[in-house]
Scaffold this active site. Structure first.
Site, PDB file in Angstrom:
ATOM      1  N   ASP A 225       0.822  -1.209   0.000  1.00 36.96           N
ATOM      2  CA  ASP A 225       0.000   0.000   0.000  1.00 36.96           C
ATOM      3  C   ASP A 225       0.857   1.261   0.000  1.00 36.96           C
ATOM      4  O   ASP A 225       2.073   1.210   0.222  1.00 36.96           O
ATOM      5  CB  ASP A 225      -0.962   0.006   1.207  1.00 36.96           C
ATOM      6  CG  ASP A 225      -0.299  -0.449   2.512  1.00 36.96           C
ATOM      7  OD1 ASP A 225       0.956  -0.438   2.580  1.00 36.96           O
ATOM      8  OD2 ASP A 225      -1.010  -0.799   3.457  1.00 36.96           O
TER       9      ASP A 225
ATOM     10  N   HIS B 214      -7.054  -5.469   9.822  1.00 35.42           N
ATOM     11  CA  HIS B 214      -6.788  -5.169   8.412  1.00 35.42           C
ATOM     12  C   HIS B 214      -5.458  -5.750   7.951  1.00 35.42           C
ATOM     13  O   HIS B 214      -4.535  -5.966   8.743  1.00 35.42           O
ATOM     14  CB  HIS B 214      -6.893  -3.662   8.099  1.00 35.42           C
ATOM     15  CG  HIS B 214      -5.774  -2.797   8.572  1.00 35.42           C
ATOM     16  ND1 HIS B 214      -5.959  -1.508   9.012  1.00 35.42           N
ATOM     17  CD2 HIS B 214      -4.439  -3.004   8.649  1.00 35.42           C
ATOM     18  CE1 HIS B 214      -4.806  -0.970   9.333  1.00 35.42           C
ATOM     19  NE2 HIS B 214      -3.856  -1.863   9.133  1.00 35.42           N
TER      20      HIS B 214
ATOM     21  N   ASN C 187      -7.389  -3.742  14.041  1.00 30.93           N
ATOM     22  CA  ASN C 187      -8.779  -4.044  13.651  1.00 30.93           C
ATOM     23  C   ASN C 187      -8.847  -5.192  12.643  1.00 30.93           C
ATOM     24  O   ASN C 187      -9.882  -5.416  12.025  1.00 30.93           O
ATOM     25  CB  ASN C 187      -9.464  -2.787  13.081  1.00 30.93           C
ATOM     26  CG  ASN C 187      -8.805  -2.283  11.804  1.00 30.93           C
ATOM     27  OD1 ASN C 187      -7.846  -2.890  11.304  1.00 30.93           O
ATOM     28  ND2 ASN C 187      -9.293  -1.194  11.261  1.00 30.93           N
TER      29      ASN C 187
HETATM   30  C1  GLP Z   1      -0.528  -0.083   8.643  1.00 33.43           C
HETATM   31  C2  GLP Z   1      -0.186  -0.860   7.358  1.00 33.43           C
HETATM   32  C3  GLP Z   1      -0.336  -2.358   7.507  1.00 33.43           C
HETATM   33  C4  GLP Z   1       0.297  -2.793   8.828  1.00 33.43           C
HETATM   34  C5  GLP Z   1      -0.434  -2.165   9.965  1.00 33.43           C
HETATM   35  C6  GLP Z   1       0.095  -2.561  11.342  1.00 33.43           C
HETATM   36  O1  GLP Z   1      -1.826   0.387   8.728  1.00 33.43           O
HETATM   37  N1  GLP Z   1      -0.949  -0.426   6.226  1.00 33.43           N
HETATM   38  O2  GLP Z   1       0.259  -3.002   6.409  1.00 33.43           O
HETATM   39  O3  GLP Z   1       0.249  -4.190   8.934  1.00 33.43           O
HETATM   40  O4  GLP Z   1      -0.301  -0.753   9.856  1.00 33.43           O
HETATM   41  O5  GLP Z   1       1.236  -1.833  11.656  1.00 33.43           O
HETATM   42  P1  GLP Z   1       2.194  -2.087  12.883  1.00 33.43           P
HETATM   43  O6  GLP Z   1       3.105  -3.181  12.459  1.00 33.43           O
HETATM   44  O7  GLP Z   1       2.896  -0.784  13.058  1.00 33.43           O
HETATM   45  O8  GLP Z   1       1.348  -2.441  14.031  1.00 33.43           O
END
Ligand code: GLP
Length: 268
Positions: free
Chosen positions: A67, A139, A137
């Site tokens: 992304d 995702h 959440n």
């Molecule tokens: C962002 C990214 C995801 C990632 C998520 C969790 O929103 N778009 O790809 O997995 O955050 O991030 P973290 O590893 O900082 O908890």
């Protein structure tokens, strides 16, 4: 799903590193799917260390990121392009022309950009190994709850929870985008292997929803239940709310024996 529970985050990193090293050393033109967020930073550090020690080369690797934010360009410190350059690409021998993120600059058509990203992935031969983190959440990429399980690369509006979770990474005077281009869930499911890393207590609920189900767009990562080769690497805290915890520990012991007897074979 193969759920592997480790004692701590360092072991999760070590195991994820092995997967990437195996792919790169095994396949002549590997295609890696990459993720941002705090979780994979330790993996990138470890890959840089291995590169510097002469244990692997990214010369023939192509990469596709999950992304990218909308409304900021690659020179912005908050962009995922900048993140990838600083955490990995600038420190290894990857050809940056072979590193792709789903972008959509002002004036460009998001639908065409999405289609063209999907085409580029196909042209490269498809993603061999997709690295994933998970949002609190549930995702994956920026496929927020209610994302179609059949979705492809497109623009998504971020939820308030994601904006709040990620606000820690933005200084008070920095613009925090509310929109992003992201691979869709179907795009992610097309990868030959997916490797999801989750660590820490704040991921425990999302991890439980992903693994124990139900399969639902409400928890986008639950779509990985449909993937033939989904490997889920967890530390104890992230695994703490799972049902059948004993089973995973038992199955891991058995898997180690199976691997010893039959050998590990990843069909890249
Ligand atoms: C962002 C990214 C995801 C990632 C998520 C969790 O929103 N778009 O790809 O997995 O955050 O991030 P973290 O590893 O900082 O908890």
């Amino acid at each position: 799903m193969q759920v592997i529970i480790f004692d701590d985050a360092q072991q999760v990193t070590n195991n994820a590193t092995q997967w990437v090293v195996e792919l790169i050393n095994k396949k002549p033109n590997p295609v890696l799917g990459l993720a941002t967020g705090s979780t994979p930073i330790s993996l990138y550090k470890s890959l840089v260390t291995k590169y510097k020690a002469g244990e692997l080369s990214f010369k023939n690797t192509t990469s596709f990121n999950l992304d990218e934010y909308l409304g900021i360009d690659g020179s912005n410190k908050q962009s995922y392009r900048y993140f990838m350059d600083k955490n990995l690409f600038d420190h290894v021998d990857i050809n940056k022309n072979n590193t792709f993120l789903p972008t959509c600059a002002r004036g460009e058509n998001p639908r065409e950009q999405g289609l063209s990203y999907e085409e580029s992935i196909k042209k490269a031969g498809g993603i061999d190994l997709q690295i994933l983190g998970i949002g609190a959440n549930g995702h994956i990429g920026f496929n927020e709850p209610t994302s179609s399980l059949a979705s492809r690369t497109r623009i998504k509006t971020l939820t308030q929870q994601t904006l709040d979770d990620n606000s820690r990474l933005f200084k008070s005077d920095e613009f925090q985008p509310t929109l992003a281009m992201t691979m869709g869930i179907a795009t992610i499911l097309d990868a030959r292997y997916v490797l999801l890393m989750a660590t820490g207590k704040n991921k425990a609920k999302a991890v439980k929803d992903m693994i124990n189900g139900p399969l639902s767009a409400t928890c986008p990562s639950s779509a990985l239940q449909l993937h033939e080769n989904a490997i889920i690497l967890l530390d104890k805290e992230a695994a703490s709310e799972l049902e059948n915890l004993d089973y995973y520990t038992w199955a891991n012991t058995q898997n180690r024996k199976i691997n010893q007897e039959f050998g590990l074979y990843h069909n890249y």
